[in-house]
Design an enzyme around this catalytic site. Structure first.
Site, mmCIF file in Angstrom:
data_model
loop_
_atom_site.group_PDB
_atom_site.id
_atom_site.type_symbol
_atom_site.label_atom_id
_atom_site.label_comp_id
_atom_site.label_asym_id
_atom_site.label_seq_id
_atom_site.Cartn_x
_atom_site.Cartn_y
_atom_site.Cartn_z
ATOM 1 N N TYR A 323 0.833 -1.200 0.000
ATOM 2 C CA TYR A 323 0.000 0.000 0.000
ATOM 3 C C TYR A 323 0.867 1.250 0.000
ATOM 4 C CZ TYR A 323 -3.756 -3.157 1.518
ATOM 5 O OH TYR A 323 -4.670 -4.173 1.607
ATOM 6 N N GLU A 399 -19.883 1.369 21.100
ATOM 7 C CA GLU A 399 -20.806 1.666 19.999
ATOM 8 C C GLU A 399 -21.344 3.088 20.021
ATOM 9 O OE1 GLU A 399 -22.422 -2.889 19.292
ATOM 10 O OE2 GLU A 399 -23.358 -1.624 20.839
#
Length: 423
Positions: A323, A399
């Site tokens: 990458y 969350e």
């Protein structure tokens, strides 16, 4: 594009209302995805969940099977304007989960010939759920949306299986950034390095390039009791490993950019009294500038070959570029910082240090300007430096960070579209 070009879009209040109403659903999507993770190029169930959702939203186009399992959705606003892309990665990791939550993954799969546990240990389940939420928010505002949004759900960010292509590079080759061509792309990553409520960003080089290397030292097998009758590749490999530590510490100008050379695997021999024929080392190289990247590759190769030659051993070096550097477009980043600041709130937007982890979002940024930022998911009150990192079997995502991700991407999209439409 300058910071003064971007002001809150006319949809700002509607975005926050819609995102807040959708928070419970985004959490439910995340838990379902977390319980059913899939490895790179094998995200069949995940892609199906995404495609069904986008079709139910009535998007103008939903393309599946891009780069094996990728999904690309197109939402055309009712008002004229430019095109912007949003990206989320879908794949899990070959990691056996150790987090005690009701929706913990029990999944197993084959990875490069081995049976492994599978876990969303990097938070890609959060990324998918967030972008599904953004799609629903923006689809509900289609009548007031100025321009077009391309939703890119990408497989195999964590690398495809050996011998396969995949990820962002293959999605680009298969037209993910064409018909229509976006002017910019936004992406995010949840991170344990920031607490919930925090958003992190950095202009310019932000995440490192990632390259894999293999060094094979070829010796001459002999009895361990008589090493002079052979050539010992184990001792030579040890000298190579030690020598590689000087590539950065003594040969790289780290006042300019940081760099990392790590040997992560060494393998050779099968018995205590036999000096083997060969030893193999594998590792990773991380850099933030292309010229430094090439220079370090050359130094690793020269050092390994020279040390081996001095020990009468042979040496084969193979370095594969994976990458490129994740480079946030400076102008785009500066323009969108006020949006991130507004979403995060006072004192919650942080200019983060460079990250030596890598991201194939960088391939998208080589084609169009991009901004990649970070959303904290370590619970408040816990020191992020002392919690389990992404890729750990104990990685835990609070969350409460999901809603911030939905709001951030939706606001970035609408602020950008309206600024560009009025330019």
């Amino acid at each position: 594009m300058s910071a003064r070009d971007v002001i809150p879009s006319s949809l700002a209040e509607a975005i926050d209302t819609a995102a807040g109403a959708l928070e419970a659903q985004v959490i439910a999507w995340r838990r379902d995805l977390h319980q059913n993770p899939e490895l790179g190029n094998r995200e069949f169930r995940t892609a199906g969940v995404i495609a069904d959702h986008l079709k139910q939203l009535g998007l103008d186009e939903v393309r599946t099977g891009v780069a094996f399992t990728g999904v690309v959705g197109l939402l055309k606003g009712a008002l004229p304007g430019p095109v912007v892309a949003l990206r989320a990665d879908m794949d899990g990791l070959p990691v056996t989960e150790e987090v005690d939550v009701p929706f913990a993954s029990k999944a197993r799969a084959e990875w490069n010939g081995e049976q492994v546990g599978v876990m969303h240990a990097c938070g890609h389940d959060c990324h998918v759920a967030i972008l599904m939420g953004v799609a629903q928010v923006l689809a509900g505002l289609r009548a007031q949306l100025r321009g077009t949004v391309k939703f890119i759900f990408q497989p195999a960010e964590e690398m495809p299986p050996e011998g396969e292509e995949g990820g962002a590079k293959l999605m680009i080759q298969e037209g993910a950034l064409e018909k229509p061509v976006p002017r910019a792309i936004f992406g995010l990553h949840v991170t344990s390095r920031l607490n919930v409520g925090m958003v992190g960003y950095r202009p310019g080089p932000t995440m490192a390039s990632s390259d894999r290397f293999s060094i094979k030292v070829h010796g001459k097998q002999t009895h361990g009791a008589a090493p002079w009758l052979g050539v010992d590749p184990i001792v030579t490999a040890a000298q190579v490993v030690l020598g590689l530590q000087t590539v950065v510490s003594r040969g790289t100008d780290i006042t300019r950019e940081p760099a990392v050379v790590t040997v992560g695997m060494i393998r050779g021999g099968n018995r205590d009294n036999i000096i083997p024929n060969e030893v193999e080392m594998r590792g990773t190289i991380r850099t933030f500038a292309e010229d430094m990247r090439d220079e370090i590759h050359e130094r690793v190769t020269t050092l390994a070959e020279s040390v081996s030659r001095g020990s009468r051993a042979g040496c084969t070096v193979c370095i594969n570029k994976n990458y490129p550097v994740t480079v946030n477009d400076p102008a785009l980043t500066a323009a969108m910082v006020p949006t991130l600041q507004r979403v995060a709130g006072p004192g919650k937007l942080e200019l983060v240090n460079k990250v030596t982890g890598a991201e194939d979002f960088s391939f998208f940024q080589q084609v169009i300007p991009g901004l990649f930022f970070f959303v904290g998911v370590t619970p408040r009150g816990i020191d992020p430096s002392k919690t389990y990192s992404n890729h750990s079997p104990r990685f835990f995502a609070d969350e409460q960070g999901l809603l911030i991700g939905v709001r951030a991407l939706a606001h970035l999209t609408c602020d950008y579209l309206e600024a560009q439409a009025g330019a």
